[in-house]
Enzyme design. Structure first.
Site: not given
Length: 369
Positions: A104, A173, A197
């Site tokens: 990511w 992030d 999540k």
């Protein structure tokens, strides 16, 4: 006949607290006696304004967010923020530092290259097992910001401590470990997290940004991605993901009722400890490739390492099939790395993880005979 209990170890969209789902079910048709569903409600209504403002205030209290940070509820997921971050922040010097520790952060860096000069702080690698020694890190003194992914879901790499950026604003992030531990906001300029999540259903992305970093958007920044405009309009410039924010607000209530972030962190340590301790007890039959100091509490990838390596794929398929027979779902590793992965988000109970650890032990004992 009673339905089989499902233990959801998916990486996201992930398990939600049962209490939250039950409340959503009760309120879905008629929200608080208004005669309509939250799904039908105007985002300009007083009722929704109360949900929007209340969710912000609850999050501020849960995380002890300082008043000089703005809370935004946006759309586009973490991937949208890969563009939003440079569009809003890189303009100060035209440069940014990216610490790539997995899939990511690598994708975020590639996206940022469209808007300015990106410096890769770490040596290039295709094997992500944790950051190398800090004497190999190379920062840009005049970078507009430093970017990290605090917890990489694919490779299972999590920062054990906040990197020192020498005063350059740190952007993180935190999509996969958000609200699993406290945050020292004095060390960050901005944080973002997709909700799917630990926080709620897919559809809303939280951005928490220091006020002095606003008003720096590039001229090409679309309005819907502009932090300054969204902060000015209290995340109501356009229609927000009303339902996702409503559910997220209920999850904030649930986290508080469970003991807050201190308890979430304690449970994360217990849950991850059960899996890592099982790996040790099975004498290398299960292997996690990540350096011990950087192993995630939240997403644990592992492989089966039999004496006959040729049987690895066969045993892993058998492991996954057996787990699914027991109601343990979404344990297959990310398509880019294969293997097995257990995601242990806040709503995944200690008892669920204990069941997985027991299965791992039983599978090892059977395969070793």
């Amino acid at each position: 006949m009673a339905a089989k209990k499902i233990l959801n170890f998916g990486a996201g969209p992930a398990k939600l607290p049962q209490e939250v789902l039950q409340k959503v079910q009760r309120e879905l048709i008629d929200y608080h006696g208004e005669g309509i569903s939250i799904l039908e409600m105007s985002h300009r209504s007083k009722t929704y304004a109360g949900i929007n403002d209340g969710a912000q205030q609850k999050l501020r209290l849960l995380l002890n967010i300082p008043e000089n940070f703005k809370i935004l509820f946006l759309q586009g997921g973490g991937t949208g923020q890969f563009a939003s971050v440079p569009l809003n922040l890189i303009g100060k010097t035209g440069k940014a530092d990216y610490i790539v520790t997995g899939n990511w952060s690598r994708l975020a860096a590639k996206e940022a290259e469209q808007y300015g000069k990106v410096n890769y702080v770490l040596p290039e690698t295709k094997t992500f097992i944790g950051p190398p020694p800090k004497d190999q890190w190379k920062f840009t003194p005049d970078a507009s910001y430093v970017y990290i992914c605090d917890n990489e879901t694919v490779y299972g790499v999590e920062y054990p401590e906040v990197p020192d950026t020498n005063g350059v604003p740190l952007v993180a992030d935190m999509s996969s470990n958000f609200l699993t531990r406290t945050i020292d906001f004095s060390k960050y300029g901005a944080i973002f997290a997709g909700a799917q999540k630990n926080v709620g259903p897919a559809g809303v992305t939280i951005v928490i940004i220091r006020e002095d970093l606003l008003n720096n958007a590039l001229p090409v920044c679309p309005t819907v991605l502009n932090y300054t405009i969204m902060a000015r309009d209290n995340s109501l410039h356009n229609t927000p993901p009303v339902f996702s924010i409503y559910v997220m607000d209920l999850v904030f209530n649930w986290i508080k009722s469970q003991g807050g972030l201190k308890e979430m962190n304690r449970r994360s340590q217990v849950k991850s400890g059960l899996i890592y301790d099982t790996m040790i007890a099975t004498k290398g039959f299960y292997s996690c490739p990540v350096n011990k100091s950087s192993r995630s509490r939240i997403n644990i990838p592992f492989r089966i390492v039999p004496a006959d390596v040729a049987k690895q794929a066969e045993l892993e398929e058998k492991f996954l099939a057996g787990a699914e027979d027991l109601g343990m779902i979404q344990l297959k590793g990310h398509r880019s790395v294969g293997g097995i992965r257990a995601s242990l988000y806040n709503a995944v109970g200690v008892e669920d993880v204990q069941a997985l650890a027991d299965y791992m032990t039983n599978f090892y004992e059977t395969a070793s005979k």
